[in-house]
Enzyme design. Structure first.
Site, short mmCIF file in Angstrom:
data_model
loop_
_atom_site.label_atom_id
_atom_site.label_comp_id
_atom_site.label_asym_id
_atom_site.label_seq_id
_atom_site.Cartn_x
_atom_site.Cartn_y
_atom_site.Cartn_z
N HIS A 44 38.09 55.32 11.61
CA HIS A 44 38.30 55.20 13.09
C HIS A 44 39.32 55.31 13.78
CE1 HIS A 44 33.78 54.19 14.01
NE2 HIS A 44 33.77 53.81 12.98
N LYS B 260 31.51 59.19 28.66
CA LYS B 260 30.57 58.37 29.59
C LYS B 260 31.17 58.69 30.82
CE LYS B 260 30.53 54.66 26.33
NZ LYS B 260 31.16 53.35 25.93
C1 GL4 Z 1 38.50 53.22 17.59
C2 GL4 Z 1 39.25 54.40 18.02
O1 GL4 Z 1 40.77 54.01 18.59
C3 GL4 Z 1 38.62 55.32 19.08
O2 GL4 Z 1 39.32 56.36 19.53
C4 GL4 Z 1 37.20 55.68 18.81
O3 GL4 Z 1 36.47 56.13 19.75
C5 GL4 Z 1 36.65 54.43 18.31
C6 GL4 Z 1 35.11 54.81 18.02
O4 GL4 Z 1 34.89 55.79 16.77
O5 GL4 Z 1 37.00 53.74 17.39
N1 GL4 Z 1 39.19 52.97 16.29
C7 GL4 Z 1 39.29 51.33 16.50
S1 GL4 Z 1 40.15 50.75 15.44
N2 GL4 Z 1 38.95 51.07 17.82
C8 GL4 Z 1 38.44 52.06 18.56
O6 GL4 Z 1 38.07 52.24 19.66
#
Ligand code: GL4
Length: 839
Positions: free
Chosen positions: A374, A677
């Protein structure tokens, strides 16, 4: 497992109609019944919270029948099951979502009205389980909704934190953290299942021995054992009978009293042991995209992973499935590296508990796991010091060394004589202090590795996991994130939902691609004006809400320009702030300047230990103080930092936005999901070519998207060429004035020190290239302002955004996982008449 026989004298108990009926009269009767028998109140003395609880139980009753039916069907069929392992599930309020999924929203609203109650007020009473930090945890929640809606057998496994993400207060412009006591009034959505508790071992040492067949075996002798108790929450699907389970583990001491210590007179020692065990599930680490390397965090990870895997073995046993078929029954998705210790724990369970030999166990493990990455940010990549790891999980460290031995051999065969590659790829970082590299373990132990947007997956293969992509090209896939249209359109935007449904029917809520049918109305002035009126009404609602909370007037006719997400330098909330100061400076230079009135809204939490992020919040609030009060501004600019952003609050925000700020430095935001969203609800995006923005632009069309800034490639090139932010400061007078104003203490009552760390960082480092992107951003914002003045054009653009966001339904993402990674089959659930004790 044996089920108890039903005593012959037991009368047939029919699950009563009052607990299943969906008509208005039954719902009202059931509601009053629950108020009386569960809350112990009658209407005259009931509080709003009692009413909320009574309604929650009424809805839960309706879910239970579906839940038990579903569990029974899956169990009978031994259906292949997705286990989604995640340290975070940011579920948001359950009530409204379940009403939508059960298809009883309007009926229940009417029932409450007839009882003199306001459903919206009851929604406000629900404490949301904030068991996540942001996008990653919310994604897990959207995926559970889609899994159930697609009738896919699945279990979400995680931790039942007693304290979720902190509540955010703002004092004197600074963030202040307040403990989140979400369980204070009880949680009507969960059921404890102490009968399925498991034990989790920690610490101690290992002993090798030879078993009765002459095989080499290892015994782990721990020095601490903690109990994991599962708490189950039903997860309904949209207009299907499927109801899956979110199973969260709470830590408890093995004996709530250590009798030896107690009898020896050591009362506090006994209680301390209990407290210590229970701290494991006490609190969520409040960092997004950042690791702290704390022991307790590794304990949390191992705790919930071990509980969940043991639970899977229990299910196998109950369904009479051989251990050798573990990977046929279960497919486990690792939500980032947080649950990656599962690779070693499953090896341990198969070998040490079930006596399986290495190769067989390894083949089951690698057929079972898949890993989602992620983030590309180096500070978020988890590594554990060997010493810490080995003292908490001695057996797992041995297993990881053994996995590594096999793995390094494989590398040698594929890439002979490449010592550099061996040390780069090793599961153990030996460049200084030794660490276990969790992402490497996840890659080796999984059959599939995915990024969360096309650009992110490409960059993963190019940079962070380049060696792994060369080693295992077949493992890499992209699955672009998605969000559930049930919560983020149907529930949060009922007005828009009604309008869309009146034109194209209601199928789009399940098949979001159907929104394309809206395109034919872009030239229909009647439809467009309704579309615009709805946005205006929602903005008016948000204005009223803001007035109530902050006593600030915001004009619903102004352009609502919103950036809501975690506060992080890479997300560049401070670039947005520079734009506000730019507009303010233009007004100061020429008070009669013709500018488009705007309301700038921010929302989001900063990690408590992240000083720069907290300073950004202070900066925004300080700018707001000046801009909102200055008579020259004449209300043309309003700035507000909305405190305590949450899922519940987000549901008010997305529908009210005109402009969605998605302005991260290209190459830094893995995907983003807020961007989706906003777009679904008809906001236009101003954004860089980063994360899923790239795909949003592709879908909605470049003419309906405000694009600015360097590309990921240009960012790398600029850095490689020796980026100097001062080149931009000294050549762009508007930028210079903005920076000088902030530095001069203009927004800090003359204090020139307050924002110095932030300004110095920009002037001398600017890691996230704000200065390099400033001009392009400002020019693009000028185009936004001009476009907004042409309301017909604006509305046309927003309508096309809504119409073209079908791809970003989490149903599509989950279908991608099913097709390319999990290979599960849907199991449809027949709702049977539930009769207990009868035939
Ligand atoms: C994250 C990414 O920063 C974000 O871009 C992504 O949408 C999300 C879900 O895949 O994952 N990775 C981390 S660590 N926190 C997030 O929100």
């Amino acid at each position: 497992m044996q089920t108890a026989p039903i005593p012959p004298e037991c009368p047939t108990v029919r699950v009563e109609d009052d607990r299943t009926g969906l008509d208005i009269e039954t719902l009202k009767r059931a509601f009053l019944d629950n108020l009386f028998y569960i809350q112990g109140k009658f209407p005259e003395i009931a509080t709003q919270n009692d009413y909320y609880m009574a309604l929650a139980y009424t809805v839960r009753d309706r879910l239970f029948r579906r839940w038990l039916n579903t569990a029974e069907t899956y169990s009978k069929q031994g259906a292949r099951t997705v286990c989604y392992l995640s340290a975070e599930f940011l579920m948001g309020p359950h009530l409204g979502n379940n009403l939508i999924n059960l298809g009883i929203f309007d009926t229940v609203k009417q029932a409450m009205t007839e009882l003199g109650l306001d459903l919206d007020e009851l929604f406000e009473k629900e404490e949301e389980p904030g068991l996540g930090n942001g996008g990653l945890g919310r994604l897990a929640a959207c995926y559970l909704d889609s899994l159930a809606s697609l009738e896919t057998p699945s279990i979400g496994y995680g931790i039942r934190y007693e304290f979720g993400i902190f509540d955010q207060d703002i004092k004197d412009g600074w963030q202040v953290e307040v403990t989140d006591k979400w369980l204070r009034f009880g949680n009507p959505w969960e059921v404890a299942r102490p009968e399925w508790e498991v034990e989790v071992k920690f610490g101690g040492h290992t002993q090798a021995f030879t078993d009765e067949h002459g095989n080499y075996r290892v015994l782990w002798v721990p020095d601490k054992v903690v109990r994991g108790v599962p708490y189950d929450t039903p997860i309904s699907g949209y207009k299907v009978n499927s109801c899956n389970t979110l199973r969260l583990w709470a830590a408890e001491a093995t004996d709530s009293f250590d009798f030896d210590a107690f009898n020896a007179g050591d009362y506090s020692g006994a209680v301390f042991k209990k407290m210590e065990s229970e701290t494991i599930s006490k609190v969520l680490y409040p960092n997004d995209n950042m690791t702290q390397g704390k022991i307790l965090r590794l304990e949390q990870q191992f705790f919930f992973v071990s509980c969940s895997l043991q639970d899977m073995f229990r299910i196998l046993k109950r369904q009479n499935i051989a251990i050798e078929r573990f990977h046929e029954k279960f497919t486990i998705q690792l939500n980032d590296t947080h649950p990656t210790i599962a690779v070693a724990e499953l090896m341990r369970l198969l070998m040490d508990e079930y006596g399986m030999e290495w190769d067989k166990a390894w083949s089951i493990v690698t057929s079972t796991f898949a890993y989602t990455n992620h983030t590309l940010l180096p500070e978020a990549l988890e590594r554990w010091p060997i010493s810490l790891f080995g003292s908490m999980l001695p057996r797992h460290l041995e297993i990881i060394y053994e996995i590594n031995r096999h793995f390094l051999d494989d590398i040698r065969i594929k890439f002979p004589d490449d010592l550099d590659r061996l040390s780069r790829m090793s599961l153990i970082d030996e460049s200084g202090e030794r660490y276990v590299r969790m992402a490497h373990l996840a890659c080796v132990g999984s059959h599939a590795i995915n990024g969360v947007a096309a650009l992110h997956t490409k960059l993963l293969k190019q940079d962070v996991l380049h060696d792994f992509a060369e080693m295992y090209p077949e493992k890499f896939v992209n699955v672009t994130n998605g969000v559930t249209p049930r919560r983020f359109v149907a529930l949060s935007n009922p007005r828009l939902t009604r309008l869309i449904t009146s034109k194209i029917g209601g199928n789009w809520i399940k098949h979001l691609d159907d929104l394309r049918q809206l395109e034919k109305y872009v030239d229909d002035t009647g439809f467009c004006s309704e579309f615009r009126t709805i946005k205006h009404e929602i903005k008016q609602d948000l204005s009223n809400y803001i007035k109530g909370l902050y006593d600030i007037n915001v004009d619903p006719n102004s352009l609502f320009d919103i950036q809501s997400k975690r506060i992080h330098e890479y997300k560049r909330q401070h670039l947005n702030a520079l734009h506000i100061v730019t507009l303010y400076n233009r007004i100061k230079a020429n008070p009669d300047i013709d500018i488009t009135p705007r309301t700038f809204l921010f929302g989001g939490k900063a990690a408590p230990g992240y000083y720069m992020a907290k300073l950004i919040i202070k900066l925004i609030n300080s700018i707001a103080d000046v801009v909102n009060r200055d008579p020259d501004v004449r209300d043309r600019l309003k700035v507000l930092f909305m405190k305590d952003y949450s899922v519940k609050f987000a549901q008010r925000v997305y529908p009210a936005a005109d402009l969605s700020e998605q302005i991260s430095t290209a190459g830094k935001e893995a995907s983003g999901t807020g961007n989706m969203k906003f777009a679904m609800n008809g906001a236009l995006t101003i954004g860089t070519l980063d994360g899923a923005n790239v795909e949003i632009l592709e879908e909605v069309g470049a003419e309906n998207f405000f694009l600015f800034g360097l590309t990921a490639e240009e960012v790398s090139q600029k850095k490689a060429a020796g980026y100097n932010p001062q080149d931009f400061y000294s050549t762009d007078p508007e930028l210079k004035l903005v920076i000088d104003r902030i530095s001069s203490g203009f927004f800090s009552h003359g204090d020139t020190e307050l924002f110095k760390p932030l300004i110095d960082d920009l002037m001398y480092h600017d890691q996230y290239l704000l200065f390099a992107d400033y001009r392009s951003y400002i020019d693009c914002q000028d185009r936004v302002g001009l476009t907004y003045r042409d309301q017909d054009l604006w509305t046309r653009m927003t309508l096309l955004n809504t119409a073209r966001t079908g791809k970003f339904s989490s149903d599509r993402s989950i279908q991608d996982y099913i097709d390319n990674i999990w290979h599960t089959k849907p199991v449809s659930i027949d709702l049977k008449e539930y009769v207990q004790g009868g035939s």
